[in-house]
Motif scaffolding. Sequence first.
Motif, mmCIF file in Angstrom:
data_model
loop_
_atom_site.group_PDB
_atom_site.id
_atom_site.type_symbol
_atom_site.label_atom_id
_atom_site.label_comp_id
_atom_site.label_asym_id
_atom_site.label_seq_id
_atom_site.Cartn_x
_atom_site.Cartn_y
_atom_site.Cartn_z
ATOM 1 N N UNK A 1 0.842 -1.185 0.000
ATOM 2 C CA UNK A 1 0.000 0.000 0.000
ATOM 3 C C UNK A 1 0.883 1.243 0.000
ATOM 4 N N UNK A 2 0.443 2.280 -0.725
ATOM 5 C CA UNK A 2 1.183 3.535 -0.756
ATOM 6 C C UNK A 2 1.200 4.157 0.630
ATOM 7 N N UNK A 3 2.298 4.840 0.943
ATOM 8 C CA UNK A 3 2.368 5.519 2.236
ATOM 9 C C UNK A 3 1.389 6.689 2.239
ATOM 10 N N UNK A 4 1.032 7.134 3.426
ATOM 11 C CA UNK A 4 0.086 8.244 3.532
ATOM 12 C C UNK A 4 0.664 9.509 2.899
ATOM 13 N N UNK A 5 1.969 9.624 2.864
ATOM 14 C CA UNK A 5 2.592 10.805 2.248
ATOM 15 C C UNK A 5 2.504 10.713 0.730
ATOM 16 N N UNK A 6 2.674 9.520 0.173
ATOM 17 C CA UNK A 6 2.559 9.358 -1.275
ATOM 18 C C UNK A 6 1.153 9.657 -1.774
ATOM 19 N N UNK A 7 0.166 9.518 -0.920
ATOM 20 C CA UNK A 7 -1.225 9.770 -1.316
ATOM 21 C C UNK A 7 -1.612 11.242 -1.168
ATOM 22 N N UNK B 1 -1.697 15.411 -1.782
ATOM 23 C CA UNK B 1 -1.593 16.264 -2.974
ATOM 24 C C UNK B 1 -0.116 16.645 -3.207
ATOM 25 N N UNK B 2 0.229 16.834 -4.466
ATOM 26 C CA UNK B 2 1.624 17.102 -4.830
ATOM 27 C C UNK B 2 2.233 18.289 -4.087
ATOM 28 N N UNK B 3 1.437 19.339 -3.870
ATOM 29 C CA UNK B 3 1.956 20.528 -3.202
ATOM 30 C C UNK B 3 2.352 20.213 -1.749
ATOM 31 N N UNK B 4 1.568 19.405 -1.078
ATOM 32 C CA UNK B 4 1.866 19.042 0.314
ATOM 33 C C UNK B 4 3.080 18.113 0.344
ATOM 34 N N UNK B 5 3.083 17.148 -0.554
ATOM 35 C CA UNK B 5 4.194 16.197 -0.613
ATOM 36 C C UNK B 5 5.512 16.927 -0.929
ATOM 37 N N UNK B 6 5.472 17.863 -1.869
ATOM 38 C CA UNK B 6 6.673 18.626 -2.211
ATOM 39 C C UNK B 6 7.154 19.452 -1.017
ATOM 40 N N UNK B 7 6.201 20.001 -0.265
ATOM 41 C CA UNK B 7 6.540 20.788 0.919
ATOM 42 C C UNK B 7 7.253 19.900 1.950
ATOM 43 N N UNK B 8 6.716 18.718 2.163
ATOM 44 C CA UNK B 8 7.331 17.785 3.120
ATOM 45 C C UNK B 8 8.729 17.390 2.643
ATOM 46 N N UNK B 9 8.863 17.083 1.361
ATOM 47 C CA UNK B 9 10.183 16.738 0.811
ATOM 48 C C UNK B 9 11.188 17.846 1.081
ATOM 49 N N UNK B 10 10.768 19.072 0.793
ATOM 50 C CA UNK B 10 11.670 20.209 0.997
ATOM 51 C C UNK B 10 12.104 20.348 2.444
ATOM 52 N N UNK B 11 11.142 20.239 3.347
ATOM 53 C CA UNK B 11 11.452 20.378 4.776
ATOM 54 C C UNK B 11 12.347 19.225 5.262
ATOM 55 N N UNK C 1 2.865 11.528 12.800
ATOM 56 C CA UNK C 1 4.272 11.753 13.148
ATOM 57 C C UNK C 1 5.129 10.550 12.742
ATOM 58 N N UNK C 2 4.628 9.345 13.021
ATOM 59 C CA UNK C 2 5.405 8.151 12.688
ATOM 60 C C UNK C 2 5.517 7.960 11.178
ATOM 61 N N UNK C 3 4.473 8.317 10.424
ATOM 62 C CA UNK C 3 4.529 8.205 8.964
ATOM 63 C C UNK C 3 5.577 9.162 8.395
ATOM 64 N N UNK C 4 5.603 10.379 8.934
ATOM 65 C CA UNK C 4 6.604 11.351 8.480
ATOM 66 C C UNK C 4 8.004 10.871 8.859
ATOM 67 N N UNK C 5 8.142 10.298 10.044
ATOM 68 C CA UNK C 5 9.440 9.777 10.476
ATOM 69 C C UNK C 5 9.936 8.662 9.570
ATOM 70 N N UNK C 6 9.051 7.702 9.264
ATOM 71 C CA UNK C 6 9.436 6.596 8.363
ATOM 72 C C UNK C 6 9.782 7.123 6.981
ATOM 73 N N UNK C 7 8.958 8.042 6.490
ATOM 74 C CA UNK C 7 9.181 8.608 5.168
ATOM 75 C C UNK C 7 10.497 9.392 5.131
ATOM 76 N N UNK C 8 10.760 10.115 6.207
ATOM 77 C CA UNK C 8 12.006 10.878 6.291
ATOM 78 C C UNK C 8 13.224 9.968 6.272
#
Length: 191
Positions: free
Chosen positions: A3-9, A11-21, A52-59
Amino acid sequence: MARKSSIDRLPDVVKAYIHGKLADNKLTLDELIADLQQQFPEEAESGDLPSRSAVGRYGQKLERRLAAIRASTEAAKIIRDQAGDREDARSEALTAMIQSELFESIMNLQDVSNEDMSPAERVGLLADAAKNIATLTRSSVTLKKYQVEAEERGRKLLLDEQKARLAAMETKGGVTDETRAAIREALGINS
């Protein structure tokens, strides 16, 4: 498939923001979550922001990828600077990186549960990987052969150059035939 991660699902603008941070690496995880809630209040209110844990794993996943890219880039620079690439050392490094990536992908495939992927899909992916590995191995063998031949050509050129310099040496100044023979023997020059 997994299953795709919650971050992959997202919107692109939010995902790009998270990537940048995450790439900036200036905020703690808690600060990043607070920042996301402030920047995207509608998504926060509707519960669409990742945990928080999803962002941590994704990071962590993103950091591994960035580290691999940095290491590959640095390796390519070192190889280019040191090898001059006469023996196609960059191709050798690239082949090794691809082999590592294929190995990691196969390891990840083993972690996928039967509910996420059917046995037929798994066999298909493994068959594709086997074909790619076979092609990569043939390429690696051909590259090694080329490198050995290039090294032999380089040795032959050096030996021919040494022979020419030795032949050009005059016998004046104390260089006797015995001395020249000793030099030939030390350099491995047979003729």
